[in-house]
Write a protein that holds these residues in place. Structure first.
Motif, short mmCIF file in Angstrom:
data_model
loop_
_atom_site.label_atom_id
_atom_site.label_comp_id
_atom_site.label_asym_id
_atom_site.label_seq_id
_atom_site.Cartn_x
_atom_site.Cartn_y
_atom_site.Cartn_z
N PRO A 43 0.93 -0.86 0.25
CA PRO A 43 0.25 0.29 0.06
C PRO A 43 1.20 1.06 0.43
O PRO A 43 2.13 1.12 0.53
N HIS A 44 0.04 2.02 -1.06
CA HIS A 44 1.17 3.71 -0.91
C HIS A 44 0.39 4.59 -0.63
O HIS A 44 0.20 5.55 0.87
N GLU A 45 -0.57 4.96 -1.05
CA GLU A 45 -2.01 6.35 -1.04
C GLU A 45 -2.70 4.90 -1.04
O GLU A 45 -2.88 3.95 -1.83
N GLY A 46 -4.18 5.69 -0.79
CA GLY A 46 -5.27 5.42 -0.02
C GLY A 46 -5.51 3.70 0.56
O GLY A 46 -4.77 4.35 1.79
N THR A 47 -5.87 2.78 0.57
CA THR A 47 -6.24 2.11 0.90
C THR A 47 -4.28 1.68 1.40
O THR A 47 -3.56 1.19 1.14
N ASN A 48 -5.10 0.68 2.88
CA ASN A 48 -3.81 1.21 3.97
C ASN A 48 -4.00 -0.91 3.84
O ASN A 48 -2.46 -0.92 4.82
N ASP A 49 -4.46 -0.74 3.63
CA ASP A 49 -4.19 -2.45 4.19
C ASP A 49 -4.80 -3.93 3.36
O ASP A 49 -4.55 -5.11 3.50
N VAL A 50 -4.36 -3.49 1.70
CA VAL A 50 -4.12 -4.16 0.47
C VAL A 50 -2.50 -4.46 0.95
O VAL A 50 -1.96 -3.08 -0.52
N ALA A 51 -1.92 -5.33 -0.01
CA ALA A 51 -1.57 -5.82 -0.44
C ALA A 51 -1.16 -6.80 -1.48
O ALA A 51 -2.08 -7.90 -1.66
N LEU A 52 -0.35 -6.96 -2.69
CA LEU A 52 -0.98 -7.71 -4.29
C LEU A 52 0.83 -8.71 -4.27
O LEU A 52 1.45 -7.90 -3.91
N GLY A 53 0.59 -9.84 -4.60
CA GLY A 53 2.09 -10.39 -5.40
C GLY A 53 1.13 -10.81 -6.25
O GLY A 53 -0.41 -11.68 -6.57
N LEU A 54 1.93 -10.85 -7.42
CA LEU A 54 1.76 -11.56 -8.77
C LEU A 54 3.06 -12.51 -8.86
O LEU A 54 4.11 -11.98 -9.39
N ILE A 55 2.38 -13.54 -9.81
CA ILE A 55 3.29 -14.64 -9.74
C ILE A 55 2.82 -15.34 -10.90
O ILE A 55 1.62 -15.50 -10.99
N GLU A 56 4.13 -15.37 -12.38
CA GLU A 56 3.06 -16.60 -12.85
C GLU A 56 3.58 -17.90 -13.73
O GLU A 56 4.41 -17.70 -12.96
N PHE A 57 3.43 -18.69 -14.01
CA PHE A 57 2.90 -20.33 -14.61
C PHE A 57 2.86 -20.12 -16.06
O PHE A 57 1.76 -19.77 -17.11
N ASP A 58 2.87 -21.30 -16.59
CA ASP A 58 2.57 -21.39 -17.86
C ASP A 58 1.57 -22.78 -17.63
O ASP A 58 0.78 -22.90 -18.78
N SER A 59 1.04 -22.88 -16.52
CA SER A 59 -0.30 -23.63 -16.28
C SER A 59 -0.38 -23.83 -14.43
O SER A 59 0.29 -23.87 -14.26
N LEU A 60 -2.07 -24.47 -15.07
CA LEU A 60 -2.16 -24.66 -13.62
C LEU A 60 -0.91 -25.59 -13.17
O LEU A 60 -1.11 -26.18 -11.81
N ALA A 61 -0.67 -26.73 -13.98
CA ALA A 61 -0.29 -27.70 -13.55
C ALA A 61 1.50 -27.65 -13.16
O ALA A 61 1.61 -27.99 -11.56
N ASP A 62 1.49 -26.26 -13.35
CA ASP A 62 3.31 -25.66 -13.26
C ASP A 62 2.91 -25.49 -12.25
O ASP A 62 3.91 -25.20 -10.97
N TYR A 63 1.42 -24.53 -11.33
CA TYR A 63 1.23 -24.28 -10.10
C TYR A 63 1.11 -25.17 -9.56
O TYR A 63 1.93 -24.44 -7.90
N GLU A 64 0.83 -26.66 -10.08
CA GLU A 64 0.39 -27.13 -8.29
C GLU A 64 1.52 -27.82 -7.95
O GLU A 64 1.93 -27.70 -6.31
N ALA A 65 3.06 -27.70 -9.09
CA ALA A 65 3.53 -28.55 -8.85
C ALA A 65 5.08 -27.15 -8.27
O ALA A 65 5.43 -27.98 -7.63
N TYR A 66 4.54 -25.75 -8.55
CA TYR A 66 5.35 -24.66 -7.19
C TYR A 66 4.52 -25.14 -6.17
O TYR A 66 5.48 -24.51 -5.33
#
Length: 102
Positions: A43-66
């Motif tokens: 959070p920087h300005e505005g809402t002070n209680d929301v943060a994000l993490g963004l992670i990319e995967f080639d597929s849902l199977a790759d996400y599950e293995a991760y």
């Protein structure tokens, strides 16, 4: 088609520094476990209680293995334990998004 995992955290606004420490640890652990980390965003300005993490995967199977690798990773486990002990995350939601292409 790649998938973007968007993690929306609701954090304790009085523990932003602790959450930033938690997020910084993922900068090392996530790539080591196979995720393409686009970043963590505080959070920087505005809402002070929301943060994000963004992670990319080639597929849902790759996400599950991760996720399996993440659970067995010493640094990953320690970071989950840190967040739990500090009680800095009040809620968490994951969305899986795909890029719109022409």
């Amino acid at each position: 088609m790649s998938l973007l995992c968007c993690i929306r955290y609701r954090i304790d606004p009085f523990k932003r520094e602790a959450f930033e420490t938690y997020a910084r640890e993922w900068l090392r652990v996530i790539p080591a476990c196979g995720g393409r980390l686009l970043g963590y965003f505080m959070p920087h300005e505005g809402t002070n209680d929301v943060a994000l993490g963004l992670i990319e995967f080639d597929s849902l199977a790759d996400y599950e293995a991760y996720r399996a690798r993440l659970r067995s990773d010493e640094g990953g486990r320690a970071n989950f334990e840190f967040a739990e002990a500090e009680r800095l995350i009040l809620g968490e939601a994951r969305s899986f998004l795909r890029r719109v292409e022409a």
